[in-house]
Design a protein around this motif. Sequence first.
Motif, PDB file in Angstrom:
ATOM      1  N   LEU A 210      26.961 -26.308  36.740  1.00  0.00           N
ATOM      2  CA  LEU A 210      26.761 -27.314  37.775  1.00  0.00           C
ATOM      3  C   LEU A 210      27.494 -26.784  39.118  1.00  0.00           C
ATOM      4  CD1 LEU A 210      26.578 -30.103  35.884  1.00  0.00           C
ATOM      5  CD2 LEU A 210      24.023 -28.978  36.219  1.00  0.00           C
ATOM      6  N   SER A 211      26.700 -26.920  40.280  1.00  0.00           N
ATOM      7  CA  SER A 211      27.142 -26.506  41.186  1.00  0.00           C
ATOM      8  C   SER A 211      28.591 -28.278  42.082  1.00  0.00           C
ATOM      9  CB  SER A 211      27.251 -26.180  42.338  1.00  0.00           C
ATOM     10  OG  SER A 211      24.811 -26.899  43.011  1.00  0.00           O
ATOM     11  N   VAL A 212      27.499 -29.113  42.013  1.00  0.00           N
ATOM     12  CA  VAL A 212      27.876 -30.391  42.558  1.00  0.00           C
ATOM     13  C   VAL A 212      27.025 -31.627  42.005  1.00  0.00           C
ATOM     14  CG1 VAL A 212      28.695 -31.421  44.974  1.00  0.00           C
ATOM     15  CG2 VAL A 212      27.941 -29.156  44.919  1.00  0.00           C
ATOM     16  N   PRO A 213      27.111 -31.734  41.176  1.00  0.00           N
ATOM     17  CA  PRO A 213      26.533 -32.492  40.610  1.00  0.00           C
ATOM     18  C   PRO A 213      26.453 -34.947  41.157  1.00  0.00           C
ATOM     19  CG  PRO A 213      28.706 -32.948  39.581  1.00  0.00           C
ATOM     20  CD  PRO A 213      28.165 -31.864  39.874  1.00  0.00           C
ATOM     21  N   ALA A 214      25.752 -34.999  41.260  1.00  0.00           N
ATOM     22  CA  ALA A 214      25.552 -35.845  41.875  1.00  0.00           C
ATOM     23  C   ALA A 214      24.268 -37.180  41.138  1.00  0.00           C
ATOM     24  CB  ALA A 214      25.372 -35.727  42.901  1.00  0.00           C
ATOM     25  N   GLY A 215      23.421 -37.374  41.784  1.00  0.00           N
ATOM     26  CA  GLY A 215      22.689 -38.903  41.920  1.00  0.00           C
ATOM     27  C   GLY A 215      22.145 -38.221  39.498  1.00  0.00           C
ATOM     28  N   LEU A 216      21.938 -39.279  38.121  1.00  0.00           N
ATOM     29  CA  LEU A 216      21.619 -38.425  36.959  1.00  0.00           C
ATOM     30  C   LEU A 216      21.085 -39.934  36.712  1.00  0.00           C
ATOM     31  CD1 LEU A 216      22.482 -36.740  34.786  1.00  0.00           C
ATOM     32  CD2 LEU A 216      24.166 -38.463  34.582  1.00  0.00           C
ATOM     33  N   LYS A 217      19.276 -39.076  36.167  1.00  0.00           N
ATOM     34  CA  LYS A 217      18.695 -40.158  35.375  1.00  0.00           C
ATOM     35  C   LYS A 217      18.247 -39.626  34.025  1.00  0.00           C
ATOM     36  CE  LYS A 217      17.822 -43.540  38.484  1.00  0.00           C
ATOM     37  NZ  LYS A 217      19.226 -43.110  39.592  1.00  0.00           N
ATOM     38  N   ALA A 218      18.012 -40.374  33.094  1.00  0.00           N
ATOM     39  CA  ALA A 218      18.265 -40.464  31.399  1.00  0.00           C
ATOM     40  C   ALA A 218      16.379 -40.506  31.626  1.00  0.00           C
ATOM     41  CB  ALA A 218      18.378 -40.614  31.270  1.00  0.00           C
ATOM     42  N   ASP A 219      16.022 -38.989  30.961  1.00  0.00           N
ATOM     43  CA  ASP A 219      14.668 -40.042  30.048  1.00  0.00           C
ATOM     44  C   ASP A 219      14.280 -38.630  28.828  1.00  0.00           C
ATOM     45  OD1 ASP A 219      11.656 -40.647  30.517  1.00  0.00           O
ATOM     46  OD2 ASP A 219      11.419 -38.238  31.728  1.00  0.00           O
ATOM     47  N   GLY A 220      14.089 -40.370  28.005  1.00  0.00           N
ATOM     48  CA  GLY A 220      13.583 -39.379  27.017  1.00  0.00           C
ATOM     49  C   GLY A 220      15.446 -38.256  25.952  1.00  0.00           C
ATOM     50  N   ASP A 221      15.569 -37.645  25.819  1.00  0.00           N
ATOM     51  CA  ASP A 221      16.134 -36.584  25.315  1.00  0.00           C
ATOM     52  C   ASP A 221      16.829 -35.396  26.279  1.00  0.00           C
ATOM     53  OD1 ASP A 221      16.444 -37.096  22.862  1.00  0.00           O
ATOM     54  OD2 ASP A 221      14.598 -35.640  22.400  1.00  0.00           O
ATOM     55  N   THR A 222      16.355 -35.567  27.801  1.00  0.00           N
ATOM     56  CA  THR A 222      16.275 -35.047  29.533  1.00  0.00           C
ATOM     57  C   THR A 222      17.111 -35.980  30.183  1.00  0.00           C
ATOM     58  OG1 THR A 222      14.686 -33.584  28.747  1.00  0.00           O
ATOM     59  CG2 THR A 222      15.783 -33.296  31.174  1.00  0.00           C
ATOM     60  N   LEU A 223      18.307 -35.177  30.590  1.00  0.00           N
ATOM     61  CA  LEU A 223      19.024 -35.573  31.849  1.00  0.00           C
ATOM     62  C   LEU A 223      18.359 -35.469  33.273  1.00  0.00           C
ATOM     63  CD1 LEU A 223      22.850 -35.730  30.922  1.00  0.00           C
ATOM     64  CD2 LEU A 223      20.821 -37.977  30.622  1.00  0.00           C
ATOM     65  N   TRP A 224      18.263 -35.496  33.375  1.00  0.00           N
ATOM     66  CA  TRP A 224      17.799 -34.873  35.055  1.00  0.00           C
ATOM     67  C   TRP A 224      18.731 -35.116  36.176  1.00  0.00           C
ATOM     68  CZ3 TRP A 224      13.274 -32.214  34.773  1.00  0.00           C
ATOM     69  CH2 TRP A 224      12.512 -32.352  33.496  1.00  0.00           C
ATOM     70  N   ILE A 225      19.484 -34.447  37.193  1.00  0.00           N
ATOM     71  CA  ILE A 225      20.471 -34.144  38.187  1.00  0.00           C
ATOM     72  C   ILE A 225      20.777 -33.924  39.246  1.00  0.00           C
ATOM     73  CG2 ILE A 225      21.289 -31.996  36.876  1.00  0.00           C
ATOM     74  CD1 ILE A 225      24.758 -33.634  37.063  1.00  0.00           C
ATOM     75  N   ALA A 226      20.204 -34.362  39.939  1.00  0.00           N
ATOM     76  CA  ALA A 226      20.377 -33.804  41.325  1.00  0.00           C
ATOM     77  C   ALA A 226      21.704 -33.532  41.731  1.00  0.00           C
ATOM     78  CB  ALA A 226      20.384 -34.491  42.788  1.00  0.00           C
ATOM     79  N   ASP A 227      21.693 -32.133  41.736  1.00  0.00           N
ATOM     80  CA  ASP A 227      22.987 -30.573  41.862  1.00  0.00           C
ATOM     81  C   ASP A 227      23.356 -30.567  43.814  1.00  0.00           C
ATOM     82  OD1 ASP A 227      25.620 -30.021  41.000  1.00  0.00           O
ATOM     83  OD2 ASP A 227      23.885 -27.599  40.133  1.00  0.00           O
ATOM     84  N   ILE A 228      22.968 -30.933  44.501  1.00  0.00           N
ATOM     85  CA  ILE A 228      22.841 -30.657  45.532  1.00  0.00           C
ATOM     86  C   ILE A 228      22.399 -29.624  46.251  1.00  0.00           C
ATOM     87  CG2 ILE A 228      24.713 -30.029  47.518  1.00  0.00           C
ATOM     88  CD1 ILE A 228      26.093 -33.421  46.709  1.00  0.00           C
ATOM     89  N   PHE A 229      22.737 -28.227  45.476  1.00  0.00           N
ATOM     90  CA  PHE A 229      22.524 -27.009  45.872  1.00  0.00           C
ATOM     91  C   PHE A 229      21.196 -26.522  45.167  1.00  0.00           C
ATOM     92  CE2 PHE A 229      26.720 -26.687  47.626  1.00  0.00           C
ATOM     93  CZ  PHE A 229      26.501 -26.435  48.514  1.00  0.00           C
ATOM     94  N   SER A 230      20.968 -27.290  44.005  1.00  0.00           N
ATOM     95  CA  SER A 230      20.117 -27.314  42.682  1.00  0.00           C
ATOM     96  C   SER A 230      19.173 -28.799  42.919  1.00  0.00           C
ATOM     97  CB  SER A 230      20.633 -26.285  42.314  1.00  0.00           C
ATOM     98  OG  SER A 230      21.529 -26.879  41.360  1.00  0.00           O
ATOM     99  N   PHE A 231      17.783 -28.771  42.099  1.00  0.00           N
ATOM    100  CA  PHE A 231      17.809 -29.751  41.028  1.00  0.00           C
ATOM    101  C   PHE A 231      17.556 -29.311  39.284  1.00  0.00           C
ATOM    102  CE2 PHE A 231      14.073 -32.082  39.534  1.00  0.00           C
ATOM    103  CZ  PHE A 231      14.749 -33.194  39.036  1.00  0.00           C
TER     104      PHE A 231
END
Length: 544
Positions: free
Chosen positions: A295-316
């Motif tokens: 990851l580069s800059v992990p920020a906002g995070l949400k779980a959905d089932g077996d997956t975590l979705w993460i706003a990584d500032i330079f990526s999603f």
Amino acid sequence: MTLSRLARRAFALLAAAALAACSTAPVTRPSGWSAPEVLVPPSAFKGVHGLAVDAQGRLLAASVVGNAIWEVDRRSGEARVFIGAPEGQADDIAVGPRGELAWTAYLQGQVHYRENDAAPIRVLAKGLPGLNSLAFDPRNGKLYATQVFLGDALWEIHLDGRPPRLIAKDLGGLNGFEVGPDGFIYGPLWFKGQVAKVDPADGRISVINSEFKIPAAANLDGKGNLWVVDTNTGELSRVALSSGRKTVVRQLDRAIDNLAIAPDGTIYVANMVDNAVQAYHPASGELRTLTSGKLSVPAGLKADGDTLWIADIFSFRRIDRHSGEVKDVFRMQSSDLEYPFSVSVSARHFALTSWFTGSVQVVDRSSLKTVAFLHGLQAPSDAVLFDDGSLAYAELGSGNVVQASGADFKQRRVVAHGLAGPVQMVRGRDGALYVTEAAGRLVRIALADGKRTIVADRLALPEGVAQTPWGSFIVAEAAARRLTEIDPDSGQRRTVAENLPIGFEAGPGMPPPYIPTGVTVTSDGTVYVSADRNNAVYRIRPAR
């Protein structure tokens, strides 16, 4: 049907009923929490940009979001902070003919300079937002710098403290450049897909090659070639100065930001999405990764089932919450992504929020196409998607929570106003919004009438918030580097985890919730938290 078959079928039905009962049974409040486990490992930097090899042979790497210049060991890849925050904020680094060091503080709009390691750091220029690239003339020590993205101009920066000299405007985004032995500037024009030679006397441009998508940086090798990285395609190319002929030499990952060529000919390349520095040897074709991160800059995070979705500032990105495997969804410069700091997830959409670009980006989950952009917002910090297709967003700039609906989300309704720095939000199971305020509160906001209730106060810079299956809320107190569980009815609190690597300090002029700590809780009560101090994600299991 025989008796035995009837018995087997009855047993199967009973087992299915028992399993269904277990799956819908409420998760009870745990007695405590296990120690945090590393799910995604840490890495250096917070996005890596400009590179330089100084007079002592040290490989230096710049980080804007991380407010620091790092030194990377050219053999082992070990990285350490060389110049820390706030003075170390750097987008690009330049080494002068006498070993001087200068760098651009992009968010501060300043050029920093020091003559040697023992000398004080001086500000040579300020008030120039978006200062991006810079380079010394190796013949006479003149220093040139450009504004890109937050401006478009080329300046001569005087070392004696005189005001900078404006050379030219509207060049087309002169990014990572270098001054050649002939005194001309060689570099990429980001917005034109070109590499060019620029006369520093008057800014006159001579195009060398126009076959790039988004050229990010260019360096001379002293052999008649210009080496260029294309951030959109991930290509490392060689351009012959005599003919302008382009040759793609190596395919790399997209989102390359810059490069530097060492005296021995080694080409070092920086990738901001992967926190990576790679070494390429033109003679052998060998490519070696010195350092990188998941990851580069992990920020906002949400779980959905077996997956975590993460706003990584330079990526999603998406993370397998069991194995920790990380996969890209979008990368900057090769998509329409706009530096996401927070993420919301619904059955049909993602909402990615960026206070830096003042936007909320709504993405269709099935096609991964952007269906709407909400631009011109006042530093939005988070958004929440609703089942009816509308969304609510919180603005740091105005202190408002606004609900947007209808075609292109153009219908706007202020749900609540006057919040003291709204940071992150979650919709509770009671239908209300629960919002953390940087001033130290967790508040409940009724969507129907905007009625506001303080759930908890005297919190230490609360950021990420999530609700547990048993009804309490987990809040990241960034300033205290802990996670706290709050009972919304009684107000009772208990510590979930402490001494966490969260709460990275904002640079000058940046909002206190600089990189929001992401918190999410899964259906079994497991807590996941993003760590902005070391770029990791941690898992905290309930103890029962």
